[in-house]
Write an enzyme that holds these catalytic residues in place. Sequence first.
Site, PDB file in Angstrom:
ATOM      1  N   GLU A 156       6.637  -6.894 -13.619  1.00 13.01           N
ATOM      2  CA  GLU A 156       7.595  -6.381 -14.588  1.00 13.01           C
ATOM      3  C   GLU A 156       9.014  -6.522 -14.053  1.00 13.01           C
ATOM      4  O   GLU A 156       9.239  -6.504 -12.846  1.00 13.01           O
ATOM      5  CB  GLU A 156       7.293  -4.908 -14.871  1.00 13.01           C
ATOM      6  CG  GLU A 156       5.876  -4.730 -15.410  1.00 13.01           C
ATOM      7  CD  GLU A 156       5.559  -3.310 -15.867  1.00 13.01           C
ATOM      8  OE1 GLU A 156       4.505  -3.135 -16.482  1.00 13.01           O
ATOM      9  OE2 GLU A 156       6.355  -2.384 -15.618  1.00 13.01           O
ATOM     10  N   CYS A 187      16.692  -5.779 -12.428  1.00 12.15           N
ATOM     11  CA  CYS A 187      15.821  -5.349 -11.337  1.00 12.15           C
ATOM     12  C   CYS A 187      14.610  -6.271 -11.325  1.00 12.15           C
ATOM     13  O   CYS A 187      13.814  -6.263 -12.268  1.00 12.15           O
ATOM     14  CB  CYS A 187      15.416  -3.902 -11.606  1.00 12.15           C
ATOM     15  SG  CYS A 187      14.283  -3.222 -10.406  1.00 12.15           S
ATOM     16  N   CYS A 202       2.051  -4.354  -4.181  1.00 17.12           N
ATOM     17  CA  CYS A 202       2.746  -4.129  -2.918  1.00 17.12           C
ATOM     18  C   CYS A 202       1.740  -3.596  -1.917  1.00 17.12           C
ATOM     19  O   CYS A 202       0.853  -2.815  -2.270  1.00 17.12           O
ATOM     20  CB  CYS A 202       3.874  -3.117  -3.096  1.00 17.12           C
ATOM     21  SG  CYS A 202       4.911  -2.943  -1.616  1.00 17.12           S
ATOM     22  N   CYS A 247       3.605   3.191  -0.297  1.00 18.75           N
ATOM     23  CA  CYS A 247       4.422   4.410  -0.201  1.00 18.75           C
ATOM     24  C   CYS A 247       3.792   5.456  -1.135  1.00 18.75           C
ATOM     25  O   CYS A 247       3.368   5.128  -2.250  1.00 18.75           O
ATOM     26  CB  CYS A 247       5.866   4.114  -0.607  1.00 18.75           C
ATOM     27  SG  CYS A 247       6.650   2.927   0.516  1.00 18.75           S
ATOM     28  N   CYS A 263       4.994   5.867  -4.945  1.00 21.34           N
ATOM     29  CA  CYS A 263       5.318   4.669  -5.737  1.00 21.34           C
ATOM     30  C   CYS A 263       4.078   4.158  -6.447  1.00 21.34           C
ATOM     31  O   CYS A 263       3.047   3.901  -5.818  1.00 21.34           O
ATOM     32  CB  CYS A 263       5.879   3.587  -4.828  1.00 21.34           C
ATOM     33  SG  CYS A 263       6.248   2.063  -5.712  1.00 21.34           S
ATOM     34  N   CYS A 312      12.432   3.485 -12.150  1.00 23.72           N
ATOM     35  CA  CYS A 312      12.010   3.202 -10.765  1.00 23.72           C
ATOM     36  C   CYS A 312      10.616   3.739 -10.520  1.00 23.72           C
ATOM     37  O   CYS A 312      10.330   4.888 -10.838  1.00 23.72           O
ATOM     38  CB  CYS A 312      12.865   3.937  -9.743  1.00 23.72           C
ATOM     39  SG  CYS A 312      14.568   3.554  -9.776  1.00 23.72           S
TER      40      CYS A 312
HETATM   41  N1  SAH Z   1       9.791  -2.359  -1.586  1.00 18.28           N
HETATM   42  C1  SAH Z   1      11.195  -2.223  -1.786  1.00 18.28           C
HETATM   43  C2  SAH Z   1      11.673  -2.420  -3.211  1.00 18.28           C
HETATM   44  C3  SAH Z   1      10.880  -1.804  -4.330  1.00 18.28           C
HETATM   45  S1  SAH Z   1      11.039  -0.096  -4.689  1.00 18.28           S
HETATM   46  C4  SAH Z   1      11.663  -0.898  -1.243  1.00 18.28           C
HETATM   47  O1  SAH Z   1      10.848  -0.113  -0.815  1.00 18.28           O
HETATM   48  O2  SAH Z   1      12.875  -0.682  -1.181  1.00 18.28           O
HETATM   49  C5  SAH Z   1      12.630   0.208  -5.307  1.00 18.28           C
HETATM   50  C6  SAH Z   1      13.047   1.657  -5.133  1.00 18.28           C
HETATM   51  O3  SAH Z   1      12.380   2.545  -6.045  1.00 18.28           O
HETATM   52  C7  SAH Z   1      12.732   2.162  -3.749  1.00 18.28           C
HETATM   53  O4  SAH Z   1      13.771   2.878  -3.195  1.00 18.28           O
HETATM   54  C8  SAH Z   1      11.540   3.028  -4.027  1.00 18.28           C
HETATM   55  O5  SAH Z   1      11.332   3.908  -2.988  1.00 18.28           O
HETATM   56  C9  SAH Z   1      11.902   3.675  -5.352  1.00 18.28           C
HETATM   57  N2  SAH Z   1      10.750   4.290  -6.011  1.00 18.28           N
HETATM   58  C10 SAH Z   1       9.469   3.914  -5.922  1.00 18.28           C
HETATM   59  N3  SAH Z   1       8.683   4.731  -6.649  1.00 18.28           N
HETATM   60  C11 SAH Z   1       9.481   5.642  -7.215  1.00 18.28           C
HETATM   61  C12 SAH Z   1       9.253   6.751  -8.117  1.00 18.28           C
HETATM   62  N4  SAH Z   1       8.039   7.044  -8.547  1.00 18.28           N
HETATM   63  N5  SAH Z   1      10.322   7.453  -8.511  1.00 18.28           N
HETATM   64  C13 SAH Z   1      11.559   7.133  -8.088  1.00 18.28           C
HETATM   65  N6  SAH Z   1      11.822   6.109  -7.248  1.00 18.28           N
HETATM   66  C14 SAH Z   1      10.810   5.370  -6.817  1.00 18.28           C
END
Ligand code: SAH
Length: 371
Positions: A96, A109, A116, A120, A123, A345
């Site tokens: 996406e 974006c 991935c 995390c 996420c 995000c």
């Molecule tokens: N892998 C990379 C880029 C993808 S995530 C990274 O970790 O930076 C892009 C951003 O969105 C990151 O800062 C991530 O931590 C944040 N993010 C992921 N899941 C989220 C959520 N459920 N709510 C808010 N931010 C989130």
Amino acid sequence: MSEVTQKTNILGFSQAQMEDFFATMGEPKFRATQVLKWIHQFGAEDFESMTNVSKKLREKLQDVAEIVEPEVLFQGDSKDGTRKWVIGVSGDNKVEMVLIPDGDRATLCVSSQVGCALDCSFCSTGKQGFNRNLDAAEIIGQVRIAIKSFGPVDPKGPRRVTNVVLMGMGEPLLNFDNVTPAISLMMDDNAYNLSKRRVTLSTAGVVPAIDRLSQVTDVSLAISLHAPNDQLRDELVPVNKKYNIDALLDACNRYLDGLSDKRVITMEYTMISGVNDQIEHARELAKVLKKVPCKLNLIPFNPFPGSDYRRSPRQQIEAFQRVMAKAGVVTTIRATRGDDIDAACGQLVGQVQDRTRRSAKYVNRIAANEV
Ligand code: SAH
């Protein structure tokens, strides 16, 4: 039976790769520039339309090369103007991307991987597992698709995409060899011509790859920090067990030192209620952030099915911001955009045919230096 194509897809070639490609055909460098401009500035779909290229060369190109972008399966607009696409990539996978207009800016974006592997805890992409890296054409193709969604491409018209952030699905630094040509095209005068301040790569903190990155580009850097100490960060961003906060901040300083201009790192910090959003966390974070020139972006957590985390209340986020501001850290709160179409995000999930079964296994391989 479908025809097996031997043609080279040149959509993802950087200037240098395009020059090499033309050199192997015995063609001069300026051909590479011409073709790059056609593909990326005029949105050309085929070689036939490239009128300043000789007919003979156009025919030759048709035989050996092609311009193929990933397929758009869905495009939708949110009430707030955010536009989201679902892109089909081979192997029954979907990624996406999102375009977020804001005044005279429009930030795209983009995704860098199908799923991935870093897992995390907050996420949703991580929860999908990992399938494969996107290739450079699939990454830069997202920029081209977004621009073309506004109608015929007019290089003299208003810019449809003013900023690009690699903050969609995937960890860009674990797909180094495809991400770097794509960002070079984003910043190339002959392609999308975005300034290095308007292209941002976001990473969870793959330290050796940050050092490698500074050898090949001067793109802006964002770090997904999310915690002020290793104990909490180990839990939220498991790659921290391999590269801890100190190692990460050292890498950030080395990256900034290598730039020819004065820039700061963007620190991203997702605000999760009761987990990392307390005033003590803010105080601890303020001390940590003294170690590197940076600004802080607080991201209200976006919930997704299956997650127990909750978004921090607005008051808590503002209180956190005040502590940071008092400590001298420039701190913004990211507006939540496009959540009515699941485009915020951490809500970009696509469809990932997980090949790792348990993506944690992959993290262990990273830890063992196997990846
Ligand atoms: N892998 C990379 C880029 C993808 S995530 C990274 O970790 O930076 C892009 C951003 O969105 C990151 O800062 C991530 O931590 C944040 N993010 C992921 N899941 C989220 C959520 N459920 N709510 C808010 N931010 C989130």
